[in-house]
Design a protein around this motif. Sequence first.
Motif, short mmCIF file in Angstrom:
data_model
loop_
_atom_site.label_atom_id
_atom_site.label_comp_id
_atom_site.label_asym_id
_atom_site.label_seq_id
_atom_site.Cartn_x
_atom_site.Cartn_y
_atom_site.Cartn_z
N MET A 1 0.81 -1.21 0.00
CA MET A 1 0.00 0.00 0.00
C MET A 1 0.85 1.26 0.00
SD MET A 1 -3.18 -0.70 -0.28
CE MET A 1 -3.79 0.95 0.09
N PHE A 2 2.10 1.17 0.45
CA PHE A 2 2.99 2.34 0.43
C PHE A 2 3.02 3.00 -0.94
CE2 PHE A 2 6.20 1.51 4.13
CZ PHE A 2 5.19 1.76 5.03
N PHE A 3 3.04 2.18 -1.99
CA PHE A 3 3.17 2.72 -3.34
C PHE A 3 1.91 3.46 -3.75
CE2 PHE A 3 6.25 -0.69 -3.07
CZ PHE A 3 7.36 -0.11 -3.64
N ILE A 4 0.75 3.00 -3.30
CA ILE A 4 -0.51 3.69 -3.56
C ILE A 4 -0.62 4.93 -2.68
CG2 ILE A 4 -3.03 3.46 -3.44
CD1 ILE A 4 -2.69 0.50 -4.04
N MET A 5 -0.01 4.87 -1.51
CA MET A 5 -0.12 5.94 -0.52
C MET A 5 0.88 7.08 -0.76
SD MET A 5 -0.24 5.24 3.59
CE MET A 5 1.47 5.61 3.97
N GLY A 6 1.69 6.98 -1.78
CA GLY A 6 2.59 8.09 -2.07
C GLY A 6 4.03 7.72 -2.32
N LEU A 7 4.44 6.49 -2.03
CA LEU A 7 5.83 6.12 -2.23
C LEU A 7 6.22 6.18 -3.71
CD1 LEU A 7 8.53 5.17 -1.13
CD2 LEU A 7 7.69 2.81 -1.19
N ALA A 8 5.28 5.80 -4.59
CA ALA A 8 5.56 5.87 -6.02
C ALA A 8 5.86 7.31 -6.43
CB ALA A 8 4.37 5.32 -6.82
N GLY A 9 5.11 8.26 -5.90
CA GLY A 9 5.34 9.67 -6.21
C GLY A 9 6.69 10.15 -5.69
N ILE A 10 7.08 9.67 -4.52
CA ILE A 10 8.38 10.03 -3.95
C ILE A 10 9.50 9.53 -4.85
CG2 ILE A 10 9.97 9.61 -2.02
CD1 ILE A 10 7.52 9.48 -0.18
N ILE A 11 9.37 8.29 -5.31
CA ILE A 11 10.41 7.70 -6.16
C ILE A 11 10.50 8.44 -7.49
CG2 ILE A 11 11.06 5.62 -7.45
CD1 ILE A 11 9.89 3.99 -5.11
N VAL A 12 9.34 8.77 -8.09
CA VAL A 12 9.35 9.51 -9.36
C VAL A 12 9.99 10.88 -9.18
CG1 VAL A 12 7.87 10.63 -11.07
CG2 VAL A 12 7.37 8.30 -10.34
N ALA A 13 9.63 11.59 -8.10
CA ALA A 13 10.21 12.91 -7.86
C ALA A 13 11.72 12.82 -7.63
CB ALA A 13 9.53 13.55 -6.65
N ILE B 1 1.20 -4.15 -7.99
CA ILE B 1 0.68 -3.70 -6.69
C ILE B 1 -0.70 -4.28 -6.40
CG2 ILE B 1 -0.07 -1.68 -5.38
CD1 ILE B 1 2.06 -0.06 -6.91
N PHE B 2 -1.61 -4.11 -7.32
CA PHE B 2 -2.97 -4.60 -7.14
C PHE B 2 -3.02 -6.12 -6.99
CE2 PHE B 2 -7.33 -4.73 -9.58
CZ PHE B 2 -7.91 -5.36 -8.50
N PRO B 3 -2.41 -6.89 -7.90
CA PRO B 3 -2.47 -8.35 -7.74
C PRO B 3 -1.80 -8.86 -6.48
CG PRO B 3 -1.07 -7.74 -9.61
CD PRO B 3 -1.81 -6.51 -9.20
N LEU B 4 -0.75 -8.19 -6.00
CA LEU B 4 -0.12 -8.59 -4.74
C LEU B 4 -1.12 -8.47 -3.59
CD1 LEU B 4 2.21 -9.41 -2.90
CD2 LEU B 4 3.00 -7.03 -2.94
N PHE B 5 -1.91 -7.41 -3.60
CA PHE B 5 -2.91 -7.23 -2.55
C PHE B 5 -3.92 -8.38 -2.57
CE2 PHE B 5 -6.54 -5.54 -0.33
CZ PHE B 5 -5.99 -4.74 0.67
#
Length: 369
Positions: free
Chosen positions: A22-34, A66-70
């Motif tokens: 869920m970290f990636f949905i919660m903003g971690l993906a945005g942090i990595i992209v930035a 992400i989704f299938p892992l959940f």
Amino acid sequence: MEPTPQKSKRLTSLDALRGFDMFFIMGLAGIIVALTELFPDSTTMQWLGSQMHHVEWHGLTHHDTIFPLFLFIAGISFPFSLHAQRRSGKSESEIYRKIIKRGITLVLLGIVYNGFFQLDFENLRYASVLGRIGLAWMFSALLFVRFGTRTNLAIAVVLLVGYWLALWLIPDASDPYSFEDNLVGTVDRLLLPGKLIYGSFDPEGLLSTIPAIAMAMFGMFTGQWIQLPSERYSDSKKISYMLVTAVLLILIGYIWSLQFPINKKLWTSSFVCVVSGISLILFSLFYYLMDVKGYTRYALFFSVVGLNSITIYLAQEMVSFSKISNYFLGGLIEHLPEGYGELLSNIGYFAVCWLFLYFLYKKKIFLKV
């Protein structure tokens, strides 16, 4: 005859892995992209940034897992829940009712997430991520309760092969796996009311739920495997077998993709095999570190999110966490160079979401479905 499971216990690794996901949905993906945008000349960083976006059609990135892992994690949890319910004396009919209630609740929450209270039912999207999880998990759980492992494994294989044959043979098209001509879109247009997210097609539609059922079932097999008594299979043997199985699933998926491309939007059978293998590797790692070796010092950081995953998924649609973050960090962000300001903005958003969930955790408030 089904194996007798060992005493049911809550796996620290499951809550932690769910939180990590869920970290990636919660903003971690945005942090990595930035972060990667601060290094425009680095091929490695640009590749990493590309992994934080979905592929347009065929192919696979980290973001597609992400989704299938959940869903896979939801599958792992069920054998433990089922064992606890049976130990408490619940009848099979009570267990079936609870499964169906949970599945329908997730479908309804997905519709709420998509904007039910706008009351624009003609343009409301009825398919959803939560709906896909609810239906796939529900049908998998019903099968898991009703049949033995060998029968369910055969059912999972039939679902994956049958789905492939249906998409390959039924459409009268030169490319049955294309966006324009696939059978999944045809079924969605015929049977799904309201709005389809891509106009003529929905990645969480009805027909593509079939292979997702098999994926949830793979998760349930994993949970059942972990439940086996340690006297019969040691933890190291369990992990070794899971890793071998994961590699085999990935190989099968990539070989299958030569005819049936890996595609998240279609949830192709090759996609299910590959992401199931990846999910199994991640679970094996978390299980080994946290439940076998006992390295739980940092588990809380992940589990705070994992224990309230549906809460944060819904809350991000309803609460402006970005405004809260900007209230405290907006002034500082304006004085930073653009790239660094964007990075801090994403970190702030992630932190506000995590602190919100930590507050709920401390108050013992959990949304359980």
